[in-house]
Structures are given as C-alpha cells and as structure tokens.
Write a protein that holds these residues in place. Structure first.
Motif, short mmCIF file in Angstrom:
data_model
loop_
_atom_site.label_atom_id
_atom_site.label_comp_id
_atom_site.label_asym_id
_atom_site.label_seq_id
_atom_site.Cartn_x
_atom_site.Cartn_y
_atom_site.Cartn_z
N GLU A 23 29.37 16.16 17.25
CA GLU A 23 29.92 17.52 17.38
C GLU A 23 30.06 17.91 18.85
O GLU A 23 30.97 18.65 19.22
N ARG A 24 29.16 17.42 19.70
CA ARG A 24 29.19 17.75 21.13
C ARG A 24 30.03 16.79 21.95
O ARG A 24 30.43 17.09 23.06
N CYS A 25 30.29 15.59 21.42
CA CYS A 25 31.03 14.57 22.15
C CYS A 25 32.48 15.01 22.35
O CYS A 25 33.15 15.42 21.42
N VAL A 26 32.93 14.93 23.60
CA VAL A 26 34.32 15.31 23.92
C VAL A 26 35.23 14.09 23.98
O VAL A 26 36.43 14.23 24.21
N GLY A 27 34.69 12.91 23.79
CA GLY A 27 35.50 11.70 23.76
C GLY A 27 36.02 11.23 25.10
O GLY A 27 37.04 10.55 25.16
N CYS A 28 35.32 11.55 26.18
CA CYS A 28 35.80 11.19 27.53
C CYS A 28 35.74 9.68 27.79
O CYS A 28 36.50 9.16 28.60
N GLY A 29 34.81 8.98 27.15
CA GLY A 29 34.71 7.54 27.32
C GLY A 29 33.87 7.09 28.51
O GLY A 29 33.76 5.89 28.76
N ILE A 40 28.70 0.72 22.97
CA ILE A 40 29.39 1.96 22.64
C ILE A 40 30.87 1.69 22.47
O ILE A 40 31.49 1.01 23.28
N ALA A 41 31.42 2.24 21.41
CA ALA A 41 32.86 2.14 21.15
C ALA A 41 33.37 3.52 20.77
O ALA A 41 32.59 4.43 20.48
N ARG A 42 34.67 3.66 20.75
CA ARG A 42 35.28 4.93 20.37
C ARG A 42 35.68 4.83 18.89
O ARG A 42 36.32 3.89 18.48
N SER A 43 35.28 5.81 18.12
CA SER A 43 35.63 5.88 16.71
C SER A 43 36.10 7.29 16.42
O SER A 43 35.35 8.25 16.60
N ARG A 44 37.33 7.42 15.98
CA ARG A 44 37.94 8.73 15.72
C ARG A 44 37.81 9.65 16.92
O ARG A 44 37.36 10.80 16.81
N ALA A 45 38.13 9.13 18.07
CA ALA A 45 38.16 9.86 19.35
C ALA A 45 36.78 10.34 19.82
O ALA A 45 36.67 11.20 20.68
N LYS A 46 35.72 9.77 19.27
CA LYS A 46 34.36 10.12 19.67
C LYS A 46 33.58 8.83 19.95
O LYS A 46 33.91 7.77 19.43
N ALA A 47 32.54 8.94 20.74
CA ALA A 47 31.69 7.78 21.03
C ALA A 47 30.83 7.46 19.82
O ALA A 47 30.38 8.35 19.10
N GLN A 48 30.63 6.17 19.62
CA GLN A 48 29.76 5.71 18.54
C GLN A 48 28.93 4.55 19.08
O GLN A 48 29.47 3.60 19.66
N ILE A 49 27.61 4.60 18.88
CA ILE A 49 26.71 3.59 19.43
C ILE A 49 26.30 2.61 18.34
O ILE A 49 25.88 3.01 17.26
#
Length: 90
Positions: A23-29, A40-49
């Motif tokens: 919810e807080r992730c802005v997807g900056c990468g 860490i990878a991007r999943s649906r425009a958000k970070a996922q560990i």
C-alpha cells in the motif's frame, strides 16, 4: 551442491528477510537496483521480495524513499527497545 539441496525435499531459510508494504510502495524501483541478491522484482507496478533469495541485509530498507520496506526482526521499534535496554545498564 544443487542436487544435494533438491534431494533434501525442503530448505530452511532465514526468517531475517525484508517485507514490502504494498500500500505504501510507489513502485520507484530503487530497491530493485540496490539489492545485492536480486531478491526484489516488480509485480503489478509494486516491489515484491522473494523471501528465498533475500538475506535480510537491509539495503532496500535504507533505500526506499517511501518507507514501504521493513526488515523483519529489525523493525524501528525493536531497535529502539534494544538501545533503551543497553542504556539502562550504562
């Protein structure tokens, strides 16, 4: 070595990993770029560990501009409690 792991049937991983508050992730990468374990990878425009790859080094926690990543077992509250505990003995 890889076959030895596969023959075990299960692998125990350290509980000291990081977790993303999506919810807080802005997807900056930024976290993806600094992770030395490529956990860490991007999943649906958000970070996922990926907990299996994460070693809990905390680099992503320190880098995240939105404060969306937290190191499990090393939360701010836990660190403050440790410091307060040490200061009681001084």
């Amino acid at each position: 070595m890889a076959l030895a792991l596969l023959n075990k049937g299960e692998v125990v991983i350290s509980p000291t990993t990081a977790e993303v508050n999506r919810e807080r992730c802005v997807g900056c990468g930024d976290c993806i770029l600094v992770c030395p374990y490529t956990a860490i990878a991007r999943s649906r425009a958000k970070a996922q560990i990926n907990a299996a790859l994460c070693k809990g080094c905390g680099t992503c926690v320190a880098t995240c501009p939105s404060g969306a990543i937290e190191a499990l077992h090393f939360t701010d509250e836990q660190i403050v409690a440790q410091i307060e505990g040490v200061l009681e003995w001084v």
